[in-house]
Design a protein around this motif. Structure first.
Motif, PDB file in Angstrom:
ATOM      1  N   ALA A   1      59.672 -40.467   9.767  1.00 24.60           N
ATOM      2  CA  ALA A   1      58.948 -41.691  10.117  1.00 24.60           C
ATOM      3  C   ALA A   1      57.455 -41.567   9.841  1.00 24.60           C
ATOM      4  CB  ALA A   1      59.192 -42.036  11.587  1.00 24.60           C
ATOM      5  N   TYR A   2      56.861 -40.444  10.249  1.00 26.49           N
ATOM      6  CA  TYR A   2      55.416 -40.293  10.081  1.00 26.49           C
ATOM      7  C   TYR A   2      55.042 -39.859   8.667  1.00 26.49           C
ATOM      8  CZ  TYR A   2      54.687 -41.055  15.025  1.00 26.49           C
ATOM      9  OH  TYR A   2      54.632 -41.630  16.276  1.00 26.49           O
ATOM     10  N   PHE A   3      55.946 -39.157   7.980  1.00 20.37           N
ATOM     11  CA  PHE A   3      55.684 -38.878   6.571  1.00 20.37           C
ATOM     12  C   PHE A   3      55.630 -40.186   5.782  1.00 20.37           C
ATOM     13  CE2 PHE A   3      57.423 -38.225   2.252  1.00 20.37           C
ATOM     14  CZ  PHE A   3      56.402 -37.442   1.731  1.00 20.37           C
ATOM     15  N   GLY A   4      56.567 -41.098   6.082  1.00 19.51           N
ATOM     16  CA  GLY A   4      56.548 -42.405   5.432  1.00 19.51           C
ATOM     17  C   GLY A   4      55.303 -43.191   5.762  1.00 19.51           C
ATOM     18  N   PHE A   5      54.886 -43.139   7.030  1.00 20.12           N
ATOM     19  CA  PHE A   5      53.706 -43.886   7.461  1.00 20.12           C
ATOM     20  C   PHE A   5      52.438 -43.358   6.800  1.00 20.12           C
ATOM     21  CE2 PHE A   5      50.094 -44.121  10.440  1.00 20.12           C
ATOM     22  CZ  PHE A   5      49.948 -45.493  10.527  1.00 20.12           C
ATOM     23  N   TYR A   6      52.166 -42.065   6.966  1.00 21.41           N
ATOM     24  CA  TYR A   6      50.923 -41.502   6.416  1.00 21.41           C
ATOM     25  C   TYR A   6      50.954 -41.447   4.891  1.00 21.41           C
ATOM     26  CZ  TYR A   6      49.619 -40.148  11.157  1.00 21.41           C
ATOM     27  OH  TYR A   6      49.277 -40.172  12.486  1.00 21.41           O
ATOM     28  N   GLY A   7      52.132 -41.165   4.334  1.00 24.55           N
ATOM     29  CA  GLY A   7      52.236 -41.130   2.879  1.00 24.55           C
ATOM     30  C   GLY A   7      51.960 -42.483   2.247  1.00 24.55           C
ATOM     31  N   THR A   8      52.351 -43.549   2.951  1.00 20.44           N
ATOM     32  CA  THR A   8      52.090 -44.900   2.444  1.00 20.44           C
ATOM     33  C   THR A   8      50.593 -45.197   2.422  1.00 20.44           C
ATOM     34  OG1 THR A   8      54.225 -45.720   3.252  1.00 20.44           O
ATOM     35  CG2 THR A   8      52.512 -47.364   2.824  1.00 20.44           C
ATOM     36  N   ILE A   9      49.890 -44.787   3.456  1.00 20.28           N
ATOM     37  CA  ILE A   9      48.433 -44.987   3.478  1.00 20.28           C
ATOM     38  C   ILE A   9      47.789 -44.288   2.288  1.00 20.28           C
ATOM     39  CG2 ILE A   9      46.298 -44.456   4.729  1.00 20.28           C
ATOM     40  CD1 ILE A   9      47.846 -44.769   7.327  1.00 20.28           C
ATOM     41  N   VAL A  10      48.179 -43.036   2.052  1.00 16.35           N
ATOM     42  CA  VAL A  10      47.605 -42.271   0.944  1.00 16.35           C
ATOM     43  C   VAL A  10      47.963 -42.909  -0.390  1.00 16.35           C
ATOM     44  CG1 VAL A  10      47.582 -40.042  -0.233  1.00 16.35           C
ATOM     45  CG2 VAL A  10      47.641 -40.126   2.262  1.00 16.35           C
ATOM     46  N   GLY A  11      49.241 -43.203  -0.582  1.00 20.42           N
ATOM     47  CA  GLY A  11      49.692 -43.752  -1.864  1.00 20.42           C
ATOM     48  C   GLY A  11      49.096 -45.109  -2.180  1.00 20.42           C
ATOM     49  N   TYR A  12      49.117 -46.016  -1.205  1.00 18.18           N
ATOM     50  CA  TYR A  12      48.606 -47.365  -1.446  1.00 18.18           C
ATOM     51  C   TYR A  12      47.097 -47.361  -1.666  1.00 18.18           C
ATOM     52  CZ  TYR A  12      52.564 -50.539  -1.057  1.00 18.18           C
ATOM     53  OH  TYR A  12      53.699 -51.253  -1.324  1.00 18.18           O
ATOM     54  N   ASN A  13      46.378 -46.572  -0.883  1.00 18.49           N
ATOM     55  CA  ASN A  13      44.930 -46.530  -1.077  1.00 18.49           C
ATOM     56  C   ASN A  13      44.560 -45.884  -2.407  1.00 18.49           C
ATOM     57  OD1 ASN A  13      44.431 -47.834   1.311  1.00 18.49           O
ATOM     58  ND2 ASN A  13      43.955 -45.993   2.479  1.00 18.49           N
ATOM     59  N   PHE A  14      45.335 -44.891  -2.820  1.00 20.24           N
ATOM     60  CA  PHE A  14      45.092 -44.281  -4.131  1.00 20.24           C
ATOM     61  C   PHE A  14      45.303 -45.310  -5.236  1.00 20.24           C
ATOM     62  CE2 PHE A  14      46.677 -41.919  -7.882  1.00 20.24           C
ATOM     63  CZ  PHE A  14      45.543 -41.150  -8.138  1.00 20.24           C
ATOM     64  N   ILE A  15      46.373 -46.077  -5.107  1.00 17.98           N
ATOM     65  CA  ILE A  15      46.673 -47.095  -6.115  1.00 17.98           C
ATOM     66  C   ILE A  15      45.606 -48.189  -6.128  1.00 17.98           C
ATOM     67  CG2 ILE A  15      48.256 -48.986  -6.673  1.00 17.98           C
ATOM     68  CD1 ILE A  15      50.545 -47.139  -5.758  1.00 17.98           C
TER      69      ILE A  15
ATOM     70  N   SER B   1      42.143 -42.057   4.543  1.00 21.57           N
ATOM     71  CA  SER B   1      43.081 -41.598   3.521  1.00 21.57           C
ATOM     72  C   SER B   1      43.160 -40.075   3.481  1.00 21.57           C
ATOM     73  CB  SER B   1      42.671 -42.130   2.142  1.00 21.57           C
ATOM     74  OG  SER B   1      42.635 -43.541   2.136  1.00 21.57           O
ATOM     75  N   LEU B   2      42.005 -39.430   3.634  1.00 16.70           N
ATOM     76  CA  LEU B   2      41.975 -37.962   3.626  1.00 16.70           C
ATOM     77  C   LEU B   2      42.722 -37.396   4.830  1.00 16.70           C
ATOM     78  CD1 LEU B   2      40.905 -35.435   2.188  1.00 16.70           C
ATOM     79  CD2 LEU B   2      38.842 -35.609   3.594  1.00 16.70           C
ATOM     80  N   LEU B   3      42.472 -37.952   6.004  1.00 25.27           N
ATOM     81  CA  LEU B   3      43.175 -37.504   7.204  1.00 25.27           C
ATOM     82  C   LEU B   3      44.676 -37.774   7.086  1.00 25.27           C
ATOM     83  CD1 LEU B   3      40.698 -38.740   9.981  1.00 25.27           C
ATOM     84  CD2 LEU B   3      41.017 -36.392   9.159  1.00 25.27           C
ATOM     85  N   SER B   4      45.019 -38.921   6.503  1.00 27.66           N
ATOM     86  CA  SER B   4      46.429 -39.267   6.324  1.00 27.66           C
ATOM     87  C   SER B   4      47.112 -38.312   5.352  1.00 27.66           C
ATOM     88  CB  SER B   4      46.558 -40.709   5.820  1.00 27.66           C
ATOM     89  OG  SER B   4      46.060 -41.622   6.770  1.00 27.66           O
ATOM     90  N   PHE B   5      46.366 -37.854   4.344  1.00 26.85           N
ATOM     91  CA  PHE B   5      46.927 -36.892   3.391  1.00 26.85           C
ATOM     92  C   PHE B   5      47.347 -35.607   4.106  1.00 26.85           C
ATOM     93  CE2 PHE B   5      46.244 -33.121   0.752  1.00 26.85           C
ATOM     94  CZ  PHE B   5      47.142 -33.358  -0.270  1.00 26.85           C
ATOM     95  N   PHE B   6      46.474 -35.086   4.953  1.00 26.04           N
ATOM     96  CA  PHE B   6      46.799 -33.854   5.673  1.00 26.04           C
ATOM     97  C   PHE B   6      47.951 -34.079   6.654  1.00 26.04           C
ATOM     98  CE2 PHE B   6      42.312 -32.818   4.504  1.00 26.04           C
ATOM     99  CZ  PHE B   6      42.595 -31.683   3.767  1.00 26.04           C
ATOM    100  N   ALA B   7      47.972 -35.255   7.288  1.00 30.84           N
ATOM    101  CA  ALA B   7      49.071 -35.570   8.208  1.00 30.84           C
ATOM    102  C   ALA B   7      50.393 -35.687   7.450  1.00 30.84           C
ATOM    103  CB  ALA B   7      48.770 -36.871   8.953  1.00 30.84           C
ATOM    104  N   ALA B   8      50.358 -36.358   6.280  1.00 30.34           N
ATOM    105  CA  ALA B   8      51.570 -36.498   5.471  1.00 30.34           C
ATOM    106  C   ALA B   8      52.070 -35.131   5.010  1.00 30.34           C
ATOM    107  CB  ALA B   8      51.300 -37.400   4.271  1.00 30.34           C
TER     108      ALA B   8
END
Length: 272
Positions: free
Chosen positions: A42-56, A80-87
């Motif tokens: 659940a949290y990999f999907g959540f944080y990974g989405t923040i990183v992926g969408y912001n990168f895009i 995004s940086l914090l989300s990357f480490f969380a993901a």
């Protein structure tokens, strides 16, 4: 009032809203397959989405257009940086097969944003392909990741739910394409550009009927589940009906993207 609007804009622009939508769809998968709640997925999907969408969304602006580093943009970078480490933290807790899927998703995100070769367009700018890539990516993250990480296995129910989820995301993307019609470049060849808005809406209604009927294919589906899926389809159909080029960004970026929350809320009430 302006402060509240700024907070809402940051919430949307930082991809927190879309990440929560992904989280909601992952929770829906847990409920639909009667799987135990899996925090890592659940949290990999959540944080990974923040990183992926912001990168895009912001990579091209940062590299090519040299966007001004406003306070809001700096906050998005930090988030995004914090989300990357969380993901990454939750990624390490996944099963091997789901780690492989996560890596594939990362590669698709990179190729979606960066060109394969110099002077060649990236996947995002390939004519007509964007909507299918986004829908497929959401199926991978919100259906396959939770199912495979739970060692559920791939069966006909997973296939049917994957198709149903693809249709759901595809239809939501069609509403986005209707709203963005006047802003999208012609070379993108979006569906409304190809067939027009009235035909796109008819296509959406047809797909929503298919989306609803697919729940009948699930073994032992309850009447309450059918009521919920019909209500979700009606809500999406309503947003489709009222979609036009004059709607504000909040129509899609907040309300339409918030439909997964509505779906999850209904299911939580039923499964409580």
């Amino acid at each position: 009032m302006q402060i509240a609007k700024n907070i809402l804009n940051f919430y949307i622009d930082s991809s927190l809203h879309v990440a929560l939508s992904v989280y909601a769809l992952i929770r829906i998968t847990f409920l639909k397959f009667e799987l135990p709640y899996d925090e890592a997925v659940a949290y990999f999907g959540f944080y990974g989405t923040i990183v992926g969408y912001n990168f895009i969304k912001y990579d091209e602006l940062a590299r090519v257009k040299k966007v001004k580093l406003t306070t809001s943009f700096k906050a998005i970078i930090v988030l995004s940086l914090l989300s990357f480490f969380a993901a990454f933290y939750y990624f390490l807790q996944l099963q091997t097969i789901t780690k492989v899927l996560g890596i594939i998703g990362l590669l698709i995100t990179i190729l979606y944003t960066l060109p394969f070769f110099p002077n060649k367009p990236n996947l995002r700018n390939w004519a007509g392909i964007k909507i299918y890539l986004v829908a497929l990516a959401w199926v991978v993250v919100t259906v396959w990741l939770p199912v495979l990480n739970a060692e559920y296995g791939l069966d006909i129910v997973v296939v049917l739910k994957s198709i149903q989820r693809f249709i759901f995301v595809f239809v939501l993307m069609l509403v986005f394409e209707i709203i963005d019609l006047q802003h999208d470049a012609n070379y993108l060849q979006t569906i409304p550009q190809k067939i027009g808005i009235p035909a796109t809406k008819l296509l959406t209604y047809f797909l929503l009927v298919v989306f609803f009927l697919m729940d009948f294919l699930k073994p032992n589906v309850s009447n309450r589940e059918l009521y919920i899926i019909s209500l979700v389809a009606l809500v999406v159909g309503g947003f489709t009906y009222f979609a036009n080029q004059n709607r504000s960004k909040y129509f899609t970026s907040f309300w339409v993207e918030g439909i997964p929350f509505f779906w999850l809320l209904l299911l939580l009430i039923v499964f409580k």
